[in-house]
Design a protein around this motif. Structure first.
Motif, PDB file in Angstrom:
ATOM      1  N   VAL A 213      -6.729  10.129  12.965  1.00 12.54           N
ATOM      2  CA  VAL A 213      -6.065  11.370  13.359  1.00 12.54           C
ATOM      3  C   VAL A 213      -5.083  11.852  12.299  1.00 12.54           C
ATOM      4  CG1 VAL A 213      -6.344  10.945  15.827  1.00 12.54           C
ATOM      5  CG2 VAL A 213      -4.273  10.149  14.674  1.00 12.54           C
ATOM      6  N   GLY A 214      -4.856  11.031  11.276  1.00 15.87           N
ATOM      7  CA  GLY A 214      -3.916  11.417  10.233  1.00 15.87           C
ATOM      8  C   GLY A 214      -3.814  10.366   9.168  1.00 15.87           C
ATOM      9  N   ILE A 215      -2.959  10.642   8.209  1.00 14.82           N
ATOM     10  CA  ILE A 215      -2.637   9.679   7.164  1.00 14.82           C
ATOM     11  C   ILE A 215      -1.166   9.877   6.820  1.00 14.82           C
ATOM     12  CG2 ILE A 215      -3.360  11.148   5.241  1.00 14.82           C
ATOM     13  CD1 ILE A 215      -4.604   8.381   4.154  1.00 14.82           C
ATOM     14  N   VAL A 216      -0.468   8.786   6.624  1.00 14.56           N
ATOM     15  CA  VAL A 216       0.943   8.850   6.257  1.00 14.56           C
ATOM     16  C   VAL A 216       1.103   8.142   4.918  1.00 14.56           C
ATOM     17  CG1 VAL A 216       1.606   6.789   7.593  1.00 14.56           C
ATOM     18  CG2 VAL A 216       3.321   8.520   7.058  1.00 14.56           C
ATOM     19  N   THR A 217       1.832   8.773   4.007  1.00 13.86           N
ATOM     20  CA  THR A 217       2.015   8.230   2.668  1.00 13.86           C
ATOM     21  C   THR A 217       3.459   7.829   2.444  1.00 13.86           C
ATOM     22  OG1 THR A 217       2.579  10.340   1.627  1.00 13.86           O
ATOM     23  CG2 THR A 217       0.214   9.794   1.810  1.00 13.86           C
ATOM     24  N   ILE A 218       3.656   7.079   1.382  1.00 11.38           N
ATOM     25  CA  ILE A 218       5.010   6.679   1.015  1.00 11.38           C
ATOM     26  C   ILE A 218       5.871   7.911   0.737  1.00 11.38           C
ATOM     27  CG2 ILE A 218       4.498   6.373  -1.444  1.00 11.38           C
ATOM     28  CD1 ILE A 218       6.286   3.865  -1.329  1.00 11.38           C
ATOM     29  N   GLY A 219       5.253   8.947   0.189  1.00 18.50           N
ATOM     30  CA  GLY A 219       5.974  10.195  -0.054  1.00 18.50           C
ATOM     31  C   GLY A 219       6.381  10.887   1.228  1.00 18.50           C
ATOM     32  N   ASP A 220       5.505  10.865   2.243  1.00 20.81           N
ATOM     33  CA  ASP A 220       5.848  11.448   3.545  1.00 20.81           C
ATOM     34  C   ASP A 220       7.089  10.773   4.118  1.00 20.81           C
ATOM     35  OD1 ASP A 220       3.523  13.052   3.488  1.00 20.81           O
ATOM     36  OD2 ASP A 220       2.354  11.534   4.561  1.00 20.81           O
ATOM     37  N   LEU A 221       7.134   9.450   3.981  1.00 13.32           N
ATOM     38  CA  LEU A 221       8.272   8.697   4.519  1.00 13.32           C
ATOM     39  C   LEU A 221       9.547   8.994   3.751  1.00 13.32           C
ATOM     40  CD1 LEU A 221       6.600   5.236   5.229  1.00 13.32           C
ATOM     41  CD2 LEU A 221       6.939   7.165   6.798  1.00 13.32           C
ATOM     42  N   ALA A 222       9.428   9.150   2.437  1.00 11.75           N
ATOM     43  CA  ALA A 222      10.608   9.449   1.625  1.00 11.75           C
ATOM     44  C   ALA A 222      11.201  10.801   2.015  1.00 11.75           C
ATOM     45  CB  ALA A 222      10.244   9.438   0.147  1.00 11.75           C
ATOM     46  N   VAL A 223      10.356  11.787   2.184  1.00  6.26           N
ATOM     47  CA  VAL A 223      10.821  13.115   2.560  1.00  6.26           C
ATOM     48  C   VAL A 223      11.413  13.092   3.967  1.00  6.26           C
ATOM     49  CG1 VAL A 223      10.074  15.478   3.054  1.00  6.26           C
ATOM     50  CG2 VAL A 223       9.225  14.296   1.013  1.00  6.26           C
ATOM     51  N   ALA A 224      10.749  12.410   4.893  1.00  7.51           N
ATOM     52  CA  ALA A 224      11.196  12.364   6.289  1.00  7.51           C
ATOM     53  C   ALA A 224      12.539  11.662   6.434  1.00  7.51           C
ATOM     54  CB  ALA A 224      10.161  11.658   7.156  1.00  7.51           C
TER      55      ALA A 224
ATOM     56  N   VAL B  67       0.847  -1.190   0.000  1.00 10.92           N
ATOM     57  CA  VAL B  67       0.000   0.000   0.000  1.00 10.92           C
ATOM     58  C   VAL B  67       0.885   1.244   0.000  1.00 10.92           C
ATOM     59  CG1 VAL B  67      -1.961  -1.116   1.125  1.00 10.92           C
ATOM     60  CG2 VAL B  67      -0.222   0.007   2.527  1.00 10.92           C
ATOM     61  N   ARG B  68       0.324   2.347  -0.425  1.00  8.06           N
ATOM     62  CA  ARG B  68       1.063   3.598  -0.527  1.00  8.06           C
ATOM     63  C   ARG B  68       0.693   4.595   0.560  1.00  8.06           C
ATOM     64  NH1 ARG B  68       2.026   4.710  -6.721  1.00  8.06           N
ATOM     65  NH2 ARG B  68       2.216   2.566  -7.405  1.00  8.06           N
ATOM     66  N   ARG B  69      -0.338   4.253   1.330  1.00  7.73           N
ATOM     67  CA  ARG B  69      -0.775   5.155   2.400  1.00  7.73           C
ATOM     68  C   ARG B  69      -1.320   4.323   3.547  1.00  7.73           C
ATOM     69  NH1 ARG B  69      -4.361   5.618  -1.904  1.00  7.73           N
ATOM     70  NH2 ARG B  69      -3.419   7.512  -2.664  1.00  7.73           N
ATOM     71  N   LEU B  70      -1.158   4.850   4.751  1.00  3.61           N
ATOM     72  CA  LEU B  70      -1.680   4.190   5.938  1.00  3.61           C
ATOM     73  C   LEU B  70      -2.462   5.193   6.770  1.00  3.61           C
ATOM     74  CD1 LEU B  70       1.504   2.259   7.163  1.00  3.61           C
ATOM     75  CD2 LEU B  70      -0.519   1.258   6.077  1.00  3.61           C
ATOM     76  N   PRO B  71      -3.696   4.863   7.128  1.00  2.00           N
ATOM     77  CA  PRO B  71      -4.411   5.717   8.074  1.00  2.00           C
ATOM     78  C   PRO B  71      -3.722   5.653   9.445  1.00  2.00           C
ATOM     79  CG  PRO B  71      -5.929   4.255   6.913  1.00  2.00           C
ATOM     80  CD  PRO B  71      -4.540   3.781   6.618  1.00  2.00           C
ATOM     81  N   VAL B  72      -3.738   6.777  10.114  1.00  2.00           N
ATOM     82  CA  VAL B  72      -3.187   6.869  11.470  1.00  2.00           C
ATOM     83  C   VAL B  72      -4.374   7.019  12.410  1.00  2.00           C
ATOM     84  CG1 VAL B  72      -1.600   8.098  12.991  1.00  2.00           C
ATOM     85  CG2 VAL B  72      -1.144   8.027  10.512  1.00  2.00           C
ATOM     86  N   VAL B  73      -4.455   6.128  13.387  1.00  2.00           N
ATOM     87  CA  VAL B  73      -5.601   6.114  14.298  1.00  2.00           C
ATOM     88  C   VAL B  73      -5.139   6.208  15.744  1.00  2.00           C
ATOM     89  CG1 VAL B  73      -7.091   4.814  12.721  1.00  2.00           C
ATOM     90  CG2 VAL B  73      -5.666   3.575  14.349  1.00  2.00           C
ATOM     91  N   ASP B  74      -6.038   6.729  16.586  1.00  3.61           N
ATOM     92  CA  ASP B  74      -5.761   6.762  18.019  1.00  3.61           C
ATOM     93  C   ASP B  74      -6.213   5.443  18.644  1.00  3.61           C
ATOM     94  OD1 ASP B  74      -8.553   6.887  18.372  1.00  3.61           O
ATOM     95  OD2 ASP B  74      -8.548   9.004  18.926  1.00  3.61           O
ATOM     96  N   GLY B  75      -6.155   5.355  19.954  1.00  7.26           N
ATOM     97  CA  GLY B  75      -6.512   4.124  20.657  1.00  7.26           C
ATOM     98  C   GLY B  75      -7.958   3.697  20.497  1.00  7.26           C
ATOM     99  N   ASP B  76      -8.823   4.628  20.114  1.00  9.82           N
ATOM    100  CA  ASP B  76     -10.235   4.321  19.893  1.00  9.82           C
ATOM    101  C   ASP B  76     -10.563   4.095  18.422  1.00  9.82           C
ATOM    102  OD1 ASP B  76     -10.968   4.477  22.586  1.00  9.82           O
ATOM    103  OD2 ASP B  76     -11.190   6.665  22.461  1.00  9.82           O
ATOM    104  N   LYS B  77      -9.530   3.961  17.604  1.00 12.02           N
ATOM    105  CA  LYS B  77      -9.675   3.754  16.151  1.00 12.02           C
ATOM    106  C   LYS B  77     -10.273   4.962  15.440  1.00 12.02           C
ATOM    107  CE  LYS B  77      -8.088  -0.456  15.955  1.00 12.02           C
ATOM    108  NZ  LYS B  77      -6.750  -0.682  15.481  1.00 12.02           N
ATOM    109  N   ARG B  78     -10.115   6.127  16.046  1.00 13.19           N
ATOM    110  CA  ARG B  78     -10.556   7.357  15.389  1.00 13.19           C
ATOM    111  C   ARG B  78      -9.404   7.878  14.531  1.00 13.19           C
ATOM    112  NH1 ARG B  78     -15.368   8.750  17.447  1.00 13.19           N
ATOM    113  NH2 ARG B  78     -15.894   7.919  19.491  1.00 13.19           N
TER     114      ARG B  78
END
Length: 140
Positions: free
Chosen positions: A112-123, A99-110
């Motif tokens: 809170v963000g999304i992280v992409t393959i591009g975000d990781l490359a830049v970081a 996959v190219r993106r992953l949802p970011v969730v809190d402990g309640d599965k709400r």
């Protein structure tokens, strides 16, 4: 030590309820210059729908996008990460799940963000074209 997901993710991701229509999701994608919308039920993540899902699972099947709910075409089997996970974990999961993106969730599965393959490359300061492409504005 690699950065945490919370350091590189896009916060406040676009999300719509399960009963919203494909038309609504497509408009959000267009207006926000994005390719996916998270799908929620009672505020908790239950799926994701991409621009490709709309084309392949709806338009190509002659579904009416103004009447078809997201729940009919979204991907419900999701791999997620938490804000405190490190970026190496996110990259490994992306590779394992293809996959190219992953949802970011809190402990309640709400969501809170999304992280992409591009975000990781830049970081991670990778070399090659991906970091530059990822920094470029969307091609609208």
């Amino acid at each position: 030590m690699p950065p945490r997901v919370s350091d590189v993710m896009t916060g406040a991701p676009q999300a719509l309820p399960l009963e919203a229509t494909l038309y609504e999701a497509a408009r959000v994608m267009r207006d926000e210059g994005i390719g996916d919308v998270l799908v929620t039920f009672a505020g908790r993540l239950c799926g994701v729908v991409t621009d490709r899902d709309i084309v392949v699972r709806a338009v190509a099947e002659s579904r009416d996008t103004a009447l078809t709910p997201l729940g009919d075409v979204c991907t419900a089997e999701l791999t997620t990460v938490r804000p405190e996970d490190d970026t190496d974990t996110a990259a490994r999961l992306m590779c394992e799940q293809a996959v190219r993106r992953l949802p970011v969730v809190d402990g309640d599965k709400r969501p809170v963000g999304i992280v992409t393959i591009g975000d990781l490359a830049v970081a991670n300061g990778e070399v090659g074209p991906l970091p530059e492409i990822s920094k470029s504005p969307p091609n609208n």
